[in-house]
Structures are given as structure tokens and as C-alpha cells.
Enzyme design. Sequence first.
Site, PDB file in Angstrom:
ATOM      1  N   GLU A  84       1.554  -0.777 -10.792  1.00 55.83           N
ATOM      2  CA  GLU A  84       0.708   0.609 -10.892  1.00 55.83           C
ATOM      3  C   GLU A  84       1.013   1.096 -11.978  1.00 55.83           C
ATOM      4  O   GLU A  84       2.416   1.896 -12.285  1.00 55.83           O
ATOM      5  CB  GLU A  84       1.374   1.402  -9.489  1.00 55.83           C
ATOM      6  CG  GLU A  84       0.660   0.757  -8.231  1.00 55.83           C
ATOM      7  CD  GLU A  84      -0.790   0.561  -8.180  1.00 55.83           C
ATOM      8  OE1 GLU A  84      -1.367   1.526  -8.575  1.00 55.83           O
ATOM      9  OE2 GLU A  84      -1.192  -0.329  -7.280  1.00 55.83           O
ATOM     10  N   CYS A  98       0.802  10.099 -13.287  1.00 54.65           N
ATOM     11  CA  CYS A  98       0.014   9.015 -13.908  1.00 54.65           C
ATOM     12  C   CYS A  98      -1.474   9.176 -13.760  1.00 54.65           C
ATOM     13  O   CYS A  98      -2.125   8.350 -14.537  1.00 54.65           O
ATOM     14  CB  CYS A  98       0.505   7.772 -13.275  1.00 54.65           C
ATOM     15  SG  CYS A  98       0.276   7.580 -11.439  1.00 54.65           S
TER      16      CYS A  98
END
Length: 460
Positions: free
Chosen positions: A213, A247
Amino acid sequence: MSASIAESLNGHRRFFEEGRTRSYTERRKALKALGDALMANEAQVLEALHRDMRKPVFEAYLSEIGLLRQDLHHALDHLAEWMRPQRVSTPLALQPASSRVQRDPLGVVLIIAPWNYPLLLLLSPLVAAIAAGNCAVLKPSEDAPHTAAVVERIIATADLQPWVSVVQGDGRTVVPELIAAFRFDHIFFTGSPRVGAIVATLAAPQLIPVTLELGGKSPAIVDERVDLECAARRIAWGKFFNAGQTCISPDHALVHAAVMPAFLDAITRHTRRSFGEDPQRSPHFARMVNDRRFEAVKGYLGQGRVHLGGEHDAADRYIAPTVLTDVPADAAVMREEIFGPVLPVIPWREPEEVFAQVARNPFPLSLYVFSRNGKRIRLFTERIAFGGGCVNNTLAHFGNPELPLGGIGTSGMGRYHGRYGFEVFSHAKGIVHSSTLFDPGVQYPPYTSWKQRILRRALR
């Protein structure tokens, strides 16, 4: 690697091989214990997050505790359904038989978390790993040490030692030692593309599967047909939440030239409404996690014209919510993931300009499209490769456990959240159960002409 860590790893393997994690009852018991321990340590979590990066209580609860509790409840509500073997059809050529997909746990997994959401991004994958019946080793970020210590307390409070252990220390030395000394059955990493590539390289010699991720430059695209006040308010919220250290934060805004002046006015107004004239004094605005990140983000401030903000204070690790205009296309702020409260705003007139801008930094983790034009929405969401995103909002897709979360290309590989997390930590085992009451015998030699005719009719 210390003897105690080695013993923990071997203990997890023994516990898993005894079959204890395969039980629905035991998985549910472990998940409930984790949830109870989280609530028992809620005050300590909030204090630790404030000490690590001055997270406001509201943001800390929403993005760490609240979303984690949602993940836990969702897993508990759906665990029986996820564990149930899935019946699938069986082709004529294999009859008489039935077929099913059975999901088995992988074994012992390693979960490596970043510092920006040091509780959620460590324990949310853990929820999925336990739901799927795995033991797990957790590696919290050393850059959020107070939260890392509370995580260890949560695991101890939940009495999850047979299932889970926590390994502290500098990830640059601890992670390579762990991977070299023990063959994990899966590695789940959240962090930067640069470190993700290192983790994948470390896993490769043992062929350990990885979920990465990662991140990237996630654009917010603002069309000329748009609710401008709503767009500015939601982009400001998504960008400056956790001081931009997210993010899936909108990295930059691509705003149609026709509404650019009005957008700049609106985002200035909404930012001041949120944090006041002096955001440094606001209790609702976080700080850079450390001096290294402060210096990196401060370096972006001079790479455009400051429309809003620009103030900074090294002693406080404070960088004001900042909006930049007139940013050169080759500036570092337009080539690197910003990961801070700095928003470049770039004008465009034709969709091809948007595609060209995104192509300079391909594979964004998220995409945010603001428009009332359905055709434009479809154009951008279909033509641009991205992990996930929103229409007329930011960050919201992370809050739906029914949606997969993950990147594409350099922004990551693999998906999790809800059932997707259960599946990433499971092995899908396909099984055909053939009847012994009747055996057509077509597949056995000798292969006569009539058997070939039957074969061709069955396999078409």
C-alpha cells in the site's frame, strides 16, 4: 534477531499448525478481545497521537480509533459469511461432481505500518489477518514511538500473544533481520514506493507474497461545472487533514481556468474558517511528524507563488496550510509526493491537459473529480488509472469497508478493507468433489473415436 523474538515467531508457527486459528469461535473471540482492548486504551491512544504529531482529538478519533472500530464491527458482522465455502458451478465434462472455493488462512504474516496513521494502518490489516485465521507479527513505525508503545499495550491487554506479537525498533535493521530469519507467509507493507520496493526485494528470495500500500501524486480535478464552494471546502479538508500527511490526500488541484480565481477565493475562505487567521494557534491543526519531514515540506514553499499561508516554525514543526499558484511543471513540488499541507493549484482548459499532467506522475493512489457533468466525470474516472477515489469529495472512499483500498502500478499492489482484506490474507483453494456412484469412463484409455466425439461436444 533476539532469542525472544525468535521464540515468538516459532510460537506463532506452532500455534497456527495446531489448527487453533481455523475456528470461527476463536477468530471471533480474538477480534472481540482486540476491540475491547482498544476501547480500554482509548485515552492513551489519543494522548500518544497528540504527543507524536499533535493530532487533534477529533481527527485522531475519526481516522484512527473510529475507522478501526468500524473495521472490527464489520469483520465480526460478516465473518461467518466470509468463512463459508463458496459453491460454484461444475462443467458438464466433470459431472457428476460439485465444486467449491474454500478459503484457508496463510499462516504467519508480517504487517509493517507507517507513521502517519500509526494505529489504523497497523491494526486494520491485523483485523483482516485475524479474521482470515492468521497469526501476525506487527512492526509499528519508530517515527511514532508513543503510539507504538500503546499498540504493544493494546495487544498485551487483549491477551493476544498466541496470535500476535509486536516488534519494535528501527525498521531499516529490524525488517531485513525478520525477513531473513523467518519465512513469513505474507508481508503487508504500507509506506512509500521507495521503501515498498526494498520490502519486495527482501521478500523475493523466499518468494514471500507481498501487499504494498504505497502512495503517489493524487490529483483533485475541478471542472467548470461544479459546486465551487463545496469543492473548495472538501479539498481544503482533505488536504489539510492531519497536516496533509495522508497517503490518499489530494496532492494538488487541477482547476479549470474559468473558475480558478473563484476557487482560490473559496479555498482561502474555508481554510481560514477552519483554522483561523493564525493556524499555528489552532488546536485543530496537526504538526509535521519530525524535523526531517518538516525540512522536506518547507522546501516546497518557495516553488511557486504563495497565495495563502507559507508561514513555518521549525521549533514547533509547524507549516501553515499553504496554497501555491504559478508552479513550474518541473518543480519538485509537482514531481514528488508532498505529504504535507502544501497545495499547488494548476489551471487547465481542455481535458487533454489534465491527462498530460497526470501522466507526468502516473498511477495516483487516489483521484478526486469535482463536477456536475456526468460525461466529464466518466471521462476522468475511466481514462485515468488510479487506485480509488471520490466524485465531489475527498478521502471518503477510505471510510467504506465495502470498497477495496489499494493502488495500481507504482502506487501499490493488492487490495484490502472488509472482505478484500479477508481475501488478501487467505488462500483460495478450489476443490472438485466427484461422485463415486457413477463413472462415465470417457477419460480413460483406450481413446476411441466415439470418446473423442463426446469430448469435443463436452468441451466447447
